[in-house]
Design a protein around this motif. Structure first.
Motif, PDB file in Angstrom:
ATOM      1  N   ASP A  76       0.839  -1.202   0.000  1.00 57.38           N
ATOM      2  CA  ASP A  76       0.000   0.000   0.000  1.00 57.38           C
ATOM      3  C   ASP A  76       0.873   1.251   0.000  1.00 57.38           C
ATOM      4  OD1 ASP A  76      -2.380  -1.400   0.088  1.00 57.38           O
ATOM      5  OD2 ASP A  76      -2.689  -1.130   2.245  1.00 57.38           O
ATOM      6  N   LYS A  77       1.863   1.242   0.859  1.00 55.91           N
ATOM      7  CA  LYS A  77       2.724   2.419   1.012  1.00 55.91           C
ATOM      8  C   LYS A  77       3.550   2.674  -0.241  1.00 55.91           C
ATOM      9  CE  LYS A  77       2.907   1.814   6.035  1.00 55.91           C
ATOM     10  NZ  LYS A  77       3.762   1.605   7.224  1.00 55.91           N
ATOM     11  N   TRP A  78       4.043   1.596  -0.845  1.00 57.71           N
ATOM     12  CA  TRP A  78       4.811   1.760  -2.080  1.00 57.71           C
ATOM     13  C   TRP A  78       3.932   2.316  -3.205  1.00 57.71           C
ATOM     14  CZ3 TRP A  78       9.422   2.617  -3.542  1.00 57.71           C
ATOM     15  CH2 TRP A  78      10.513   2.145  -2.810  1.00 57.71           C
ATOM     16  N   LEU A  79       2.730   1.777  -3.358  1.00 57.13           N
ATOM     17  CA  LEU A  79       1.844   2.246  -4.417  1.00 57.13           C
ATOM     18  C   LEU A  79       1.453   3.709  -4.192  1.00 57.13           C
ATOM     19  CD1 LEU A  79      -0.465  -0.885  -4.902  1.00 57.13           C
ATOM     20  CD2 LEU A  79       1.607  -0.247  -6.160  1.00 57.13           C
ATOM     21  N   TYR A  80       1.235   4.068  -2.961  1.00 55.20           N
ATOM     22  CA  TYR A  80       0.910   5.461  -2.631  1.00 55.20           C
ATOM     23  C   TYR A  80       2.081   6.377  -2.986  1.00 55.20           C
ATOM     24  CZ  TYR A  80      -0.515   9.555   0.084  1.00 55.20           C
ATOM     25  OH  TYR A  80      -0.868  10.834   0.462  1.00 55.20           O
ATOM     26  N   ALA A  81       3.294   5.948  -2.635  1.00 52.05           N
ATOM     27  CA  ALA A  81       4.484   6.756  -2.933  1.00 52.05           C
ATOM     28  C   ALA A  81       4.683   6.908  -4.431  1.00 52.05           C
ATOM     29  CB  ALA A  81       5.717   6.128  -2.285  1.00 52.05           C
ATOM     30  N   ILE A  82       4.555   5.814  -5.171  1.00 50.72           N
ATOM     31  CA  ILE A  82       4.736   5.856  -6.625  1.00 50.72           C
ATOM     32  C   ILE A  82       3.731   6.801  -7.273  1.00 50.72           C
ATOM     33  CG2 ILE A  82       4.444   4.488  -8.743  1.00 50.72           C
ATOM     34  CD1 ILE A  82       5.697   2.130  -7.200  1.00 50.72           C
ATOM     35  N   LYS A  83       2.481   6.693  -6.871  1.00 52.61           N
ATOM     36  CA  LYS A  83       1.427   7.479  -7.510  1.00 52.61           C
ATOM     37  C   LYS A  83       1.489   8.963  -7.144  1.00 52.61           C
ATOM     38  CE  LYS A  83      -3.501   7.600  -8.470  1.00 52.61           C
ATOM     39  NZ  LYS A  83      -4.802   6.893  -8.337  1.00 52.61           N
ATOM     40  N   ASN A  84       1.887   9.259  -5.902  1.00 51.23           N
ATOM     41  CA  ASN A  84       1.758  10.631  -5.408  1.00 51.23           C
ATOM     42  C   ASN A  84       3.068  11.385  -5.233  1.00 51.23           C
ATOM     43  OD1 ASN A  84      -1.262  10.726  -4.789  1.00 51.23           O
ATOM     44  ND2 ASN A  84      -0.641   8.899  -3.672  1.00 51.23           N
ATOM     45  N   LEU A  85       4.191  10.757  -5.549  1.00 51.01           N
ATOM     46  CA  LEU A  85       5.496  11.346  -5.250  1.00 51.01           C
ATOM     47  C   LEU A  85       5.628  12.780  -5.744  1.00 51.01           C
ATOM     48  CD1 LEU A  85       8.234  10.722  -3.960  1.00 51.01           C
ATOM     49  CD2 LEU A  85       9.009   9.873  -6.188  1.00 51.01           C
ATOM     50  N   ALA A  86       5.217  13.036  -6.973  1.00 56.42           N
ATOM     51  CA  ALA A  86       5.420  14.363  -7.567  1.00 56.42           C
ATOM     52  C   ALA A  86       4.548  15.442  -6.945  1.00 56.42           C
ATOM     53  CB  ALA A  86       5.169  14.303  -9.073  1.00 56.42           C
ATOM     54  N   THR A  87       3.495  15.067  -6.227  1.00 59.38           N
ATOM     55  CA  THR A  87       2.582  16.069  -5.652  1.00 59.38           C
ATOM     56  C   THR A  87       2.854  16.322  -4.177  1.00 59.38           C
ATOM     57  OG1 THR A  87       0.901  14.432  -5.020  1.00 59.38           O
ATOM     58  CG2 THR A  87       0.795  15.322  -7.263  1.00 59.38           C
ATOM     59  N   LEU A  88       3.774  15.589  -3.597  1.00 65.32           N
ATOM     60  CA  LEU A  88       4.059  15.723  -2.171  1.00 65.32           C
ATOM     61  C   LEU A  88       5.134  16.778  -1.925  1.00 65.32           C
ATOM     62  CD1 LEU A  88       4.142  11.923  -1.265  1.00 65.32           C
ATOM     63  CD2 LEU A  88       2.298  13.537  -0.751  1.00 65.32           C
ATOM     64  N   MET A  89       5.009  17.473  -0.803  1.00 61.02           N
ATOM     65  CA  MET A  89       6.018  18.448  -0.428  1.00 61.02           C
ATOM     66  C   MET A  89       6.859  17.985   0.764  1.00 61.02           C
ATOM     67  SD  MET A  89       5.828  20.619  -2.746  1.00 61.02           S
ATOM     68  CE  MET A  89       7.019  21.794  -2.119  1.00 61.02           C
ATOM     69  N   GLU A  90       6.478  16.863   1.356  1.00 58.79           N
ATOM     70  CA  GLU A  90       7.272  16.260   2.421  1.00 58.79           C
ATOM     71  C   GLU A  90       6.906  14.788   2.527  1.00 58.79           C
ATOM     72  OE1 GLU A  90       4.338  17.489   6.137  1.00 58.79           O
ATOM     73  OE2 GLU A  90       6.282  18.465   5.893  1.00 58.79           O
ATOM     74  N   ARG A  91       7.753  14.036   3.205  1.00 58.58           N
ATOM     75  CA  ARG A  91       7.487  12.607   3.370  1.00 58.58           C
ATOM     76  C   ARG A  91       6.305  12.414   4.318  1.00 58.58           C
ATOM     77  NH1 ARG A  91      10.680   8.380   6.524  1.00 58.58           N
ATOM     78  NH2 ARG A  91      11.973  10.133   7.149  1.00 58.58           N
ATOM     79  N   PRO A  92       5.262  11.694   3.887  1.00 58.11           N
ATOM     80  CA  PRO A  92       4.090  11.499   4.731  1.00 58.11           C
ATOM     81  C   PRO A  92       4.421  10.746   6.017  1.00 58.11           C
ATOM     82  CG  PRO A  92       3.588  10.952   2.455  1.00 58.11           C
ATOM     83  CD  PRO A  92       5.074  11.117   2.545  1.00 58.11           C
ATOM     84  N   ALA A  93       3.648  11.006   7.050  1.00 61.65           N
ATOM     85  CA  ALA A  93       3.870  10.360   8.345  1.00 61.65           C
ATOM     86  C   ALA A  93       3.721   8.846   8.248  1.00 61.65           C
ATOM     87  CB  ALA A  93       2.891  10.923   9.382  1.00 61.65           C
ATOM     88  N   ALA A  94       2.879   8.376   7.318  1.00 58.89           N
ATOM     89  CA  ALA A  94       2.654   6.935   7.181  1.00 58.89           C
ATOM     90  C   ALA A  94       3.828   6.212   6.539  1.00 58.89           C
ATOM     91  CB  ALA A  94       1.393   6.689   6.348  1.00 58.89           C
TER      92      ALA A  94
END
Length: 284
Positions: free
Chosen positions: A179-197
């Motif tokens: 789950d975490k890997w898929l979330y990172a792959i899909k959303n990496l470009a829109t994030l401004m910091e590493r999510p707490a999860a």
């Protein structure tokens, strides 16, 4: 992309540059090992990977060439083909099967050989949907089965396809490492910091390596060129769809390829995004 080029902090994972930097380099192989182990969820445990040459020619000079995004083997000699597929193609599944034949054939040994094969895994991270029926079914694992018994007939050939547009989990819904890997792959470009999860050490490494501000001049140039290709190709495809091109998918791919060629994109890039072979692109 959700943020402008000036605001983004991390790379777009779907660009060629980002995918190969994060999953295709020796210095970052711990990222790929973690992703693959999360994907197999204990059915396969990878301790180490060795990267292999991704360019494969047939036995004769006239045979078609196959160029893999990332190609590697684990400590047991099992082969892994990992592909990032940005756009749908008429013969996507055919191409995937064709590519998987190279790691099979290259296992042939000279002289006496029992025909014993090591496992081959083909993994496609898809930025499109090829199964419209079920919005929740995005993780496909395909093997050769006996149709009558529905039992696996041959367990050494596996195809895994991830339809990323169907992954809709929010940060608070992430449970498994996959789950975490898929979330990172899909959303990496829109994030401004590493999510707490995503506090595991492997994600700390991922975000460090994906941070654009840490790139040297050459890396930054290569990423921006890859990013431009990604935008240009998406724009061409979107325009073709809006025009309602009522032609066969092959004809549409050729039309898109012609427009890409006019925009100065290389035959290699055009082939990757349209599903055409470079020979076809060069003839346009």
């Amino acid at each position: 992309m959700g943020t402008s080029a000036l605001q983004e902090r991390y790379v777009n994972f779907y660009t060629d540059f980002a995918f190969k930097k994060l999953f295709g380099t020796e210095v970052n192989k711990e990222l790929l090992i973690s992703f693959l182990n999360s994907l197999f969820d204990g059915k396969e445990v990878i301790k180490d990977l060795k990267y292999l040459n991704g360019e494969h020619l047939g036995q004769a000079a006239s045979d078609r060439k196959a160029v893999f995004d990332v190609y590697c083997e684990n400590e047991k000699g099992e082969k892994f083909l990992i592909e990032m597929q940005k756009t749908d193609q008429e013969y996507f599944k055919d191409r995937s099967i064709f590519y998987s034949t190279f790691p099979i054939q290259e296992q042939a040994q000279r002289g006496r050989w029992s025909f014993e094969l090591k496992r081959v895994y083909t993994i496609g991270i898809l930025n499109f949907v090829f199964e419209e029926n079920d919005e929740d079914y995005m993780h496909h694992e395909v093997k050769l089965i006996d149709v009558a018994t529905q039992k696996v007939f041959f367990d050494k050939l596996t195809y895994v396809y991830l339809e990323m547009p169907k992954f809709k989990k929010t940060e608070h819904e992430l449970v498994t490492l996959l789950d975490k890997w898929l979330y990172a792959i899909k959303n990496l470009a829109t994030l401004m910091e590493r999510p707490a999860a995503l506090q595991e050490a492997v994600f700390k490494r991922l975000f460090e390596q994906a941070e654009i501000a840490a790139f040297n001049r050459e890396e930054l140039y290569d990423y921006r060129e890859s990013q431009k290709d990604f935008w240009d190709i998406n724009n061409v495809i979107d325009t073709a769809e809006k025009k309602g091109v009522e032609k066969g998918r092959k004809e549409q791919a050729l039309e898109i390829a012609r427009d890409m060629k006019k925009d100065g994109l290389s035959p290699t890039v055009i082939a990757r995004y349209t599903g055409l072979f470079e020979e076809e692109v060069n003839k346009l």
